[in-house]
Design an enzyme around this catalytic site. Sequence first.
Site, PDB file in Angstrom:
ATOM      1  CG  ASN A  89     -18.338 -24.776 -42.445  1.00 59.91           C
ATOM      2  OD1 ASN A  89     -17.781 -25.461 -41.598  1.00 59.91           O
ATOM      3  ND2 ASN A  89     -18.499 -25.168 -43.692  1.00 59.91           N
ATOM      4  CG  MET A  90     -22.749 -23.439 -37.781  1.00 53.83           C
ATOM      5  SD  MET A  90     -23.469 -22.400 -36.467  1.00 53.83           S
ATOM      6  CE  MET A  90     -24.779 -23.471 -35.890  1.00 53.83           C
ATOM      7  CD  GLU A  91     -23.105 -26.476 -45.469  1.00 55.61           C
ATOM      8  OE1 GLU A  91     -23.595 -27.622 -45.544  1.00 55.61           O
ATOM      9  OE2 GLU A  91     -22.026 -26.170 -46.005  1.00 55.61           O
ATOM     10  CG  HIS A 102     -19.144 -18.126 -44.726  1.00 55.22           C
ATOM     11  ND1 HIS A 102     -18.501 -17.855 -45.898  1.00 55.22           N
ATOM     12  CD2 HIS A 102     -20.450 -18.372 -45.060  1.00 55.22           C
ATOM     13  CE1 HIS A 102     -19.357 -17.914 -46.907  1.00 55.22           C
ATOM     14  NE2 HIS A 102     -20.549 -18.215 -46.424  1.00 55.22           N
ATOM     15  CD  GLU A 104     -13.520 -17.683 -42.979  1.00 52.30           C
ATOM     16  OE1 GLU A 104     -14.619 -18.250 -42.868  1.00 52.30           O
ATOM     17  OE2 GLU A 104     -12.803 -17.805 -43.995  1.00 52.30           O
ATOM     18  CB  CYS A 129     -15.436 -16.856 -49.300  1.00 56.54           C
ATOM     19  SG  CYS A 129     -16.621 -16.243 -48.101  1.00 56.54           S
ATOM     20  CB  CYS A 132     -15.138 -14.525 -44.717  1.00 53.97           C
ATOM     21  SG  CYS A 132     -16.335 -15.791 -44.304  1.00 53.97           S
TER      22      CYS A 132
END
Length: 314
Positions: A89-91, A102, A104, A129, A132
């Site tokens: 995941n990346m924010e 996300h 996935e 989630c 995804c």
Amino acid sequence: MHPQFEPLLATLAPDLQGALARELNRADFSGMLSATQADALGQAGGLDEDALCFALLPFAAAYALTPISHFNVGAVAREIDGSLYFGANMEFLGAPLQQTVHAEQSAINHAWLRGARRLRGLTVNYTPCGHCRQFMNELNSGADLVISLPERSPSSLAHYLPDAFGPRDLAIQSLLMDAVDHHFSLITGGPTTDEASATLTDALSVKDGLLQQALLAANQSHAPYSQAHSAVALQTVDGRIFAGRYAENAAFNPSLPPLQSALILLNMSGADCRQIQRAVLVERENAPFSQWDATQATLTALGCREIHRQLLTA
Ligand SMILES: [Zn+2]
């Protein structure tokens, strides 16, 4: 080697540790293992494919960029030929939360950009989630995709997303990961006439490698609902180029924008999202919407100062 790999390797049994260290130490390691490499690793560690993917999950999660949640998720996508692709995941600090990637999505998009044509499974360290599950439902592997979670029996996407709505409900024939070529070409000859052109820097040369990579990616983008095909190519300060494609979803919101797609490839290749020097968005002319505002906002938050946009024609 990724700085977080060393302590993770130390937790593995010696045979797997040695074999995996050899792969991770390769100068060209980029978050994926060919079927041959995965097979050799499994044999070295005495693990079947399922167990090997679980052993690799912490290494995939090491790529997570989570300055907001500090919640690291790793995923490993399995191609039908046995190749494995990491995802995390990346924010992005300073960008809207909707720009988040996300794990996935990362693993699936990573596989797609590296040429995978069909997935048979996805291993992930937390239950997917709803977003995804819907994203996965766009794949050409459909409801047969096998999802493996810690301490649960592997189950199909149909189990995790019952009574699903997807591309087949809209009579869409071309599914995510199907081979396509849209045969778009670049519209050249000066700035575009739309609103965004006010913020454009000088037009790129058609021969510019960055623009050519973006065009190639756009010709493989997945936008069967809107036909608003697009792609983004990013160039880091060391000259490397990473191109990503738009992956549209039947439910629209879980669509993966082209910038995120490119950022996933960049991250999985071991490059730094804060070291992007130049970027170009290419998108179809007269499309019902544009990726420009979101692309520009997120790239600006990442510190990129040279952002171009060029239109495509069929
Ligand atoms: Zn998710």
